[in-house]
Design a protein around this motif. Structure first.
Motif, mmCIF file in Angstrom:
data_model
loop_
_atom_site.group_PDB
_atom_site.id
_atom_site.type_symbol
_atom_site.label_atom_id
_atom_site.label_comp_id
_atom_site.label_asym_id
_atom_site.label_seq_id
_atom_site.Cartn_x
_atom_site.Cartn_y
_atom_site.Cartn_z
ATOM 1 N N THR A 24 0.827 -1.041 0.025
ATOM 2 C CA THR A 24 0.229 0.350 -0.490
ATOM 3 C C THR A 24 0.738 1.847 0.238
ATOM 4 N N ALA A 25 0.354 2.884 -0.907
ATOM 5 C CA ALA A 25 0.794 3.589 -0.253
ATOM 6 C C ALA A 25 0.182 4.904 0.168
ATOM 7 N N SER A 26 1.038 5.622 0.762
ATOM 8 C CA SER A 26 -0.092 7.089 1.235
ATOM 9 C C SER A 26 1.250 8.400 0.486
ATOM 10 N N GLY A 54 6.219 10.112 0.287
ATOM 11 C CA GLY A 54 5.898 8.797 0.040
ATOM 12 C C GLY A 54 5.940 7.929 1.202
ATOM 13 N N THR A 55 5.119 6.823 1.338
ATOM 14 C CA THR A 55 5.465 6.071 2.005
ATOM 15 C C THR A 55 4.913 4.558 1.488
ATOM 16 N N GLY A 56 5.887 3.659 1.738
ATOM 17 C CA GLY A 56 5.343 2.245 0.764
ATOM 18 C C GLY A 56 5.695 1.436 2.441
ATOM 19 N N THR A 91 8.790 2.155 4.390
ATOM 20 C CA THR A 91 10.145 3.089 4.231
ATOM 21 C C THR A 91 9.057 4.287 3.570
ATOM 22 N N THR A 92 9.446 5.927 3.419
ATOM 23 C CA THR A 92 9.308 7.145 3.391
ATOM 24 C C THR A 92 10.417 6.770 2.622
ATOM 25 N N TYR A 93 9.717 8.320 1.739
ATOM 26 C CA TYR A 93 10.787 8.996 0.585
ATOM 27 C C TYR A 93 10.132 10.438 -0.259
ATOM 28 N N ASP A 94 11.005 11.431 0.164
ATOM 29 C CA ASP A 94 10.702 12.357 0.351
ATOM 30 C C ASP A 94 11.230 13.237 -1.435
#
Length: 160
Positions: A24-26, A54-56, A91-94
């Protein structure tokens, strides 16, 4: 008439069910250079920076998040960005983006795990981008203006 040899028929006594769930993603906004408002619909102007996070997440214990992809809604899509630590289930990514035209845009993010399964689009964030206001520019003729000129005589300054 075929006799059945019951001793040669395999009997299943135990089994393991393996499943492969999609991640899932947010998406969230973590920075807005126009008015610093990062809640609800994001108001900005052409040329200002919007920072997204973004978060996966995968609930599959044997899978890890490997990449995220941002779609900023204005035709700009990042493609898959590999995450630095591919040993995590979350994990997150900016990523930052500058909108170059006015309009309302729907930004989303996607997640992919190490088996290639992709998430559906994340929650949408509406970015309402307005035209940039004109900027006044004052130009002075450098041959007329002198350093340390204390004269208050306005004829010595020609501005356009």
């Amino acid at each position: 008439l075929h006799p059945i040899d019951w001793n040669s028929i395999p009997v299943i006594r135990s089994w393991t069910l393996e499943y492969d769930l999609a991640p899932t993603a947010s998406l969230a906004v973590v920075g807005n250079t126009f008015n610093n408002d990062i809640t609800g619909s994001i108001a900005t102007r052409v040329g200002h920076i919007i920072s997204f996070r973004g978060t996966g997440i995968t609930s599959d214990d044997d899978r890890k998040i490997s990449a995220l992809k941002f779609d900023f809604g204005d035709g700009s899509i990042t493609g898959w960005i590999d995450v630095a630590d591919q040993t995590l289930t979350s994990t997150t990514y900016d990523a930052s983006h500058v909108y170059t035209k006015a309009g309302d845009f729907e930004a989303v993010v996607y997640a992919k795990e190490d088996n290639g399964n992709e998430s559906s689009a994340s929650n949408q964030i509406t970015v309402e981008t307005a035209e940039t206001l004109p900027v006044a520019v004052l130009k002075a003729s450098p041959s007329i203006i002198y350093a340390n000129n204390t004269s208050s005589n306005s004829k010595n300054c020609f501005c356009t």
